[in-house]
Structures are given as C-alpha cells and as structure tokens.
Scaffold this motif. Structure first.
Motif, PDB file in Angstrom:
ATOM      1  N   GLN A  71       0.761  -1.157   0.147  1.00  0.00           N
ATOM      2  CA  GLN A  71      -0.037   0.012   0.087  1.00  0.00           C
ATOM      3  C   GLN A  71       0.857   0.966  -0.012  1.00  0.00           C
ATOM      4  O   GLN A  71       1.896   1.373   0.954  1.00  0.00           O
ATOM      5  N   ASN A 118       1.973   5.348  -2.334  1.00  0.00           N
ATOM      6  CA  ASN A 118       1.525   6.349  -3.081  1.00  0.00           C
ATOM      7  C   ASN A 118       2.633   6.711  -4.099  1.00  0.00           C
ATOM      8  O   ASN A 118       3.645   7.211  -3.815  1.00  0.00           O
ATOM      9  N   TYR A 143      -2.491  -0.232  -4.043  1.00  0.00           N
ATOM     10  CA  TYR A 143      -2.495  -1.263  -3.035  1.00  0.00           C
ATOM     11  C   TYR A 143      -2.696  -2.695  -3.582  1.00  0.00           C
ATOM     12  O   TYR A 143      -3.132  -2.730  -4.863  1.00  0.00           O
ATOM     13  N   CYS A 146      -4.238  -2.565  -7.406  1.00  0.00           N
ATOM     14  CA  CYS A 146      -5.336  -1.740  -7.892  1.00  0.00           C
ATOM     15  C   CYS A 146      -4.585  -0.052  -7.682  1.00  0.00           C
ATOM     16  O   CYS A 146      -3.740  -0.007  -7.004  1.00  0.00           O
ATOM     17  N   VAL A 147      -5.078   0.858  -8.559  1.00  0.00           N
ATOM     18  CA  VAL A 147      -4.646   2.047  -8.419  1.00  0.00           C
ATOM     19  C   VAL A 147      -5.942   2.985  -8.196  1.00  0.00           C
ATOM     20  O   VAL A 147      -7.049   2.871  -8.657  1.00  0.00           O
ATOM     21  N   LYS A 148      -5.655   4.111  -7.376  1.00  0.00           N
ATOM     22  CA  LYS A 148      -6.894   5.030  -7.045  1.00  0.00           C
ATOM     23  C   LYS A 148      -6.568   6.073  -8.075  1.00  0.00           C
ATOM     24  O   LYS A 148      -5.594   7.120  -7.832  1.00  0.00           O
ATOM     25  N   THR A 149      -7.570   6.543  -8.801  1.00  0.00           N
ATOM     26  CA  THR A 149      -7.438   7.853  -9.664  1.00  0.00           C
ATOM     27  C   THR A 149      -8.839   8.507  -9.650  1.00  0.00           C
ATOM     28  O   THR A 149      -9.524   8.054  -9.016  1.00  0.00           O
ATOM     29  N   GLY A 153     -11.709   6.883 -10.613  1.00  0.00           N
ATOM     30  CA  GLY A 153     -12.088   5.825  -9.958  1.00  0.00           C
ATOM     31  C   GLY A 153     -10.909   4.873  -9.823  1.00  0.00           C
ATOM     32  O   GLY A 153      -9.979   5.207 -10.130  1.00  0.00           O
ATOM     33  N   THR A 154     -11.026   3.548  -9.009  1.00  0.00           N
ATOM     34  CA  THR A 154     -10.416   2.798  -8.686  1.00  0.00           C
ATOM     35  C   THR A 154     -10.338   1.647  -9.854  1.00  0.00           C
ATOM     36  O   THR A 154     -11.461   0.932 -10.117  1.00  0.00           O
ATOM     37  N   ARG A 155      -9.340   1.135 -10.419  1.00  0.00           N
ATOM     38  CA  ARG A 155      -9.041   0.296 -11.411  1.00  0.00           C
ATOM     39  C   ARG A 155      -8.086  -0.765 -10.926  1.00  0.00           C
ATOM     40  O   ARG A 155      -7.147  -0.642 -10.217  1.00  0.00           O
ATOM     41  N   CYS A 156      -8.504  -1.944 -10.832  1.00  0.00           N
ATOM     42  CA  CYS A 156      -7.727  -3.088 -10.608  1.00  0.00           C
ATOM     43  C   CYS A 156      -7.439  -4.017 -11.809  1.00  0.00           C
ATOM     44  O   CYS A 156      -8.062  -4.269 -12.758  1.00  0.00           O
TER      45      CYS A 156
END
Length: 505
Positions: A447, A449, A456, A479-482, A485-488
């Motif tokens: 996890q 940045n 994470y 997964c990435v938080k943009t 939205g979140t994409r995995c």
C-alpha cells in the motif's frame, strides 16, 4: 511362500477338476457331450485354453486320463478357483510391492488415469490403483473348444492399503467359473466363490501372528441348470478371529452334488481353496517380501512441530519443545502407538532413544556452536500403519540477497537477510511486505503512493534461489486510485536475487 504359487496351485488342481466334472455330471453336460471320456477331454481342453491365455504359452499335454475320473493326474490347465487365483498371482504381489514403493504423485497419476488394461481379445485383466495404494483387479477369460464345451472365468479382487480404526486390513476376492454345452443354453454348471480374508495389525504396525491375527470365510455356491431347471448347493467354511473353525450348509435346491462318501473330497476342496487364497492374500499384504502397503507412510500423517518454530539460522543452544502427533489420513483420528525419534548431529534429545507413546513429546537442545546443523527423524508405528517425518535444525547464518525488480511503473529494491523471515522491497513511494510460509514461498501485500496516485494489492510469491542467486516471482491483484475511480488488474512481479554476505546479527 518360498516355493512360489505353482506347488500350491498344482495341489488344488485335481480337486478343482473334480468339482467341475461333478457339476457336468449333475447338470447333464456329460451326457450331452457323449459320456465320461468325452466330457473329461473337453474339460481338460478348456482348462488348457485358459492357461494358455494366462501364460501366453502352450500348456503341457496331459499325461493321463483315468477311466474313473477323480482329477488325479491332471498336470496342466487351470479351472475356476485355480485359474482365478493364478491370474491374481501373475500380477498381484508385483503390483503390491510396486504400489507400496510409488510416490504420492505417481499414485495420484495412476488413480486419475483409471483402470490399467492388460491382455488381449480372448481375455485379460483390468487393474485399478487408488490414491491411497489400494488395489482392485478384475480378470476375465473366455474359453470355447471344438469338443463342444464353452466356459468363462471372472475374478475380482480388492485389497485395502490402510488399516481401519481396529487395525484391520481386508482382502476380498470373487471367482466365477461356468461351463455349458456349446449351442445349448439350457444346460450348464457354475461355481462361485467369495473369499474374505481379514488381518489385524498390532500397535507396532506388524501383522499379528497366531489365532488372533486373522479370520477367513469362503462362501462356495455351486449349481447349474439342465433344460433350464435350476439347482444349487450353498456352503461356507473358514475360521473366526481367535481360531474357531466355522462351517455352514445354507441349503440345497433340486439336488446335492455330493454323496455322503464324497464329503471328504468336498472338505479337501474347501481347505485347498482357502489355502491358496490365503497364500495369495498374504502375498498381496506383504508386497512379495517388499515393503507392506501400510508401511509406505501413506496411511499415517506425521507433521512434527517445534516451539520455537524457527529452526533455521537459530542461535546456538536454542532449546525446543518438539511434539510428534501421528494422525490417520483416512479419518484424521489419533493413530496411537509409538514414535521413535533419531537425532543426527548436535546437541541433545530427551528422551534420547526407544519408543515413546504417541502423541510423543521431546526436549531438544539445538547445536551449541555456529554453522552447525542437526536432523531429527521420526517414525510413528501403530495399528493404523506407519508415518515418517523429519525436522531439520541449524545455526547457520542464512544466505542473504539483494532484490531488484517489479512490474510496470513499480521498480523496487531491498535486502533480504533471511528468506524465511519477513522482508520488504521498496521504490517510488511504494513498499511491498513479503510474509514467508517458508524459505520458498509465501504471501505479499502493499500500500503506497506513487506520484500522487494511491496503490494497493496482495498476492502470493515463490522463490527459486541458492548460494549463486536466483529469482522471485509474485502473482496477485493490484489496484490504483485515480480521479476517475479505482481500477484493478492481475499481474506478475519478477525480481532478481543477488547473493551477498550474511547480515550481521
């Protein structure tokens, strides 16, 4: 056992011939074939046809056929009980020894593949091997000769590989033999035998000798039909555990094959058939003198544990509490019996020798100097079988590595002092934590940045490395938080491990 099956089979042969001949008399087959001489010749030819199928070679020419047929002098050919057992002897002991020595992976492969087919068009065998080492065999032989006689023999056998909770192992064999006049369906005879042989193990995984070690039962059904009129005799004999002999006549319908003055020969047939079947069963259980099936380690699971759990790279003179708790694989129940532990290397093990009642506990003081190693080998023995396991200890400083690698935008580095202990690899604002199950595999999670984007994920990894270096591969979901939205996605991380000097304590 030393002489092999042939002498015992030869001793059974005259009685087996006699039984089938009496069936032919009682059911009208002899009359349909033209009398005694023709019937005996046809029976002999049929038996030799069976034997040729089993051996693959020409049987010997019969030496003599007595005018008053008793079965004596019949020197070749096998019929029902003899032929069925002979087929089992051809492969049984060899299979048992092979299966006992096979790896778990090989047995699983054989079990998955299904029955093994042997033989040809006239007859053959089907052998099924279970993942636990159990063996099932099925033999079928069809015979048809020019003298007007048609026959069929079928044998089924199953042997347990692992004892039950009482330490019992069972071998069951069914043999069916039939003869009829070719082209005359309504006239013929049959013999069916079922042999159930039970053996018990003691708490040292040894076959119990003497009357308490076994029981046996042979059911013999004989009969037939003449112009479709049914008739039969049903008897059984054997011995119960403890040695008491048993005999039961469960009835007759239509006729009795045996006259009072032939009871002795009937009893000889039963005794001879039981003897040869017992020999066959013992050969299977003992694996033809090789390792018995229950001694393979496949019946009992033994996973010794230690406190502390860390046994590699330990400090000198570390004190351990060790427990060896054998469990039966079939039901997970405590196996009981005893455990023997043998120490190789330093320093001391208590109790230091002999058998310890299961679940066994030991006190072990590890090697008292650096860069030493030791091994404790355990063997559990009980009426559930044998289990084996090994624990390894050392005070060596583990090989250390630098790690470099990653996936896509992530590239990390780190130092691994011990592959069997938690370590991390970091880079670009992200840290991956690896939690080993052992020094070859484990799980990971991260996890962080990276460039203002939250990341994470988690997964599993495996290691292939030695003192020359190696690789580590991790597979899982990240997964990435943009702002969108979140994409995995699933991915595979790869790292190169380069050996370095052991880390300082």
């Amino acid at each position: 056992m030393a002489e092999g099956p042939e002498p015992s089979l030869q001793a059974l042969r005259p009685l087996d011939y006699w039984l089938h001949y009496r069936l032919m008399q009682a059911t009208g087959v002899e009359e349909a074939l033209g009398g005694e001489a023709q019937a005996v010749a046809a029976l002999k030819a049929l038996a030799e046809d069976y034997e040729r199928q089993a051996r693959g070679t020409q049987a010997q020419v019969p030496k003599m056929i007595p005018a008053a047929f008793t079965g004596e002098g019949m020197s070749s050919g096998f019929l029902g009980l003899g032929m069925g057992t002979f087929g089992g002897f051809m492969t049984g002991g060899l299979l048992s020894g092979m299966v006992a020595g096979a790896s778990d992976d090989k047995l699983a492969e054989l079990a998955k593949e299904g029955p093994i087919q042997l033989g040809g068009k006239e007859g053959g065998a089907q052998v099924t091997i279970g993942s636990d080492g159990s063996i099932s065999q099925e033999y079928t032989y069809d015979g048809k000769i020019d003298d007007g006689l048609t026959g069929k023999i079928k044998m089924k056998m199953k042997m347990d590989a692992c004892p039950d909770a009482q330490g019992k192992i069972t071998v069951v064999s069914d043999i069916d033999s039939s003869v009829r006049v070719t082209g005359k369906e309504g006239t013929g005879g049959y013999v069916h035998s079922r042999f159930v042989y039970e053996r018990w193990l003691d708490d040292d995984a040894q076959l119990i000798q003497g009357p308490d070690g076994s029981s046996s039962r042979m059911d013999l059904k004989m009969g037939g039909y003449e112009n479709y009129a049914s008739q039969h005799v049903d008897i059984s004999a054997g011995w119960s555990r403890g040695g008491r002999e048993t005999f039961e006549n469960r009835g007759e319908q239509g006729f009795s094959i045996f006259r009072p003055d032939e009871v002795r020969r009937t009893q000889q047939l039963m005794q001879g058939a039981q003897l040869i079947q017992t020999l066959f069963a013992e050969m299977l259980l003992r694996g033809s003198g090789k390792q018995a099936p229950w001694e393979s380690g496949r019946c009992v699971e033994l996973k010794p544990t230690s406190t502390p759990a860390k046994r590699k790279g330990a400090k000198p003179s570390t004190h351990y509490e060790v427990e060896a708790a054998p469990r039966a694989k079939s039901d997970g129940a405590p196996a009981g019996g005893t455990v023997t532990a043998t120490l190789s290397g330093g320093a001391s093990l208590q109790p230091s020798g002999g058998k310890v009642p299961a679940d066994a506990k030991y006190a072990y003081a590890g090697p008292d100097k650096k860069n030493e190693e030791a091994t404790i080998k355990f063997e559990a023995r009980s009426k559930r079988g044998v289990g084996r396991a090994t624990l390894e200890f050392d005070t060596k400083r583990p090989q250390a590595y630098t790690a470099a690698g990653g996936l896509d935008a992530f590239h990390g580095t780190g130092t691994i002092c011990n592959l069997a202990e938690t370590f991390t690899i970091s880079g670009g604002g992200n840290t991956v934590t690896f939690t080993p199950q052992n020094d070859q595999a484990g799980s990971y999670s991260y996890q962080g940045n990276m460039g203002g984007i939250g990341v994470y994920g988690s997964g599993t990894y495996s290691v292939s490395a030695d003192e020359k270096g190696g690789t580590m591969t991790g597979s899982g979901n990240g997964c990435v938080k943009t702002p969108m939205g979140t994409r995995c996605n699933n991915g595979t991380e790869r790292y190169t491990l380069t050996p370095i000097a052991p880390c300082a304590e």
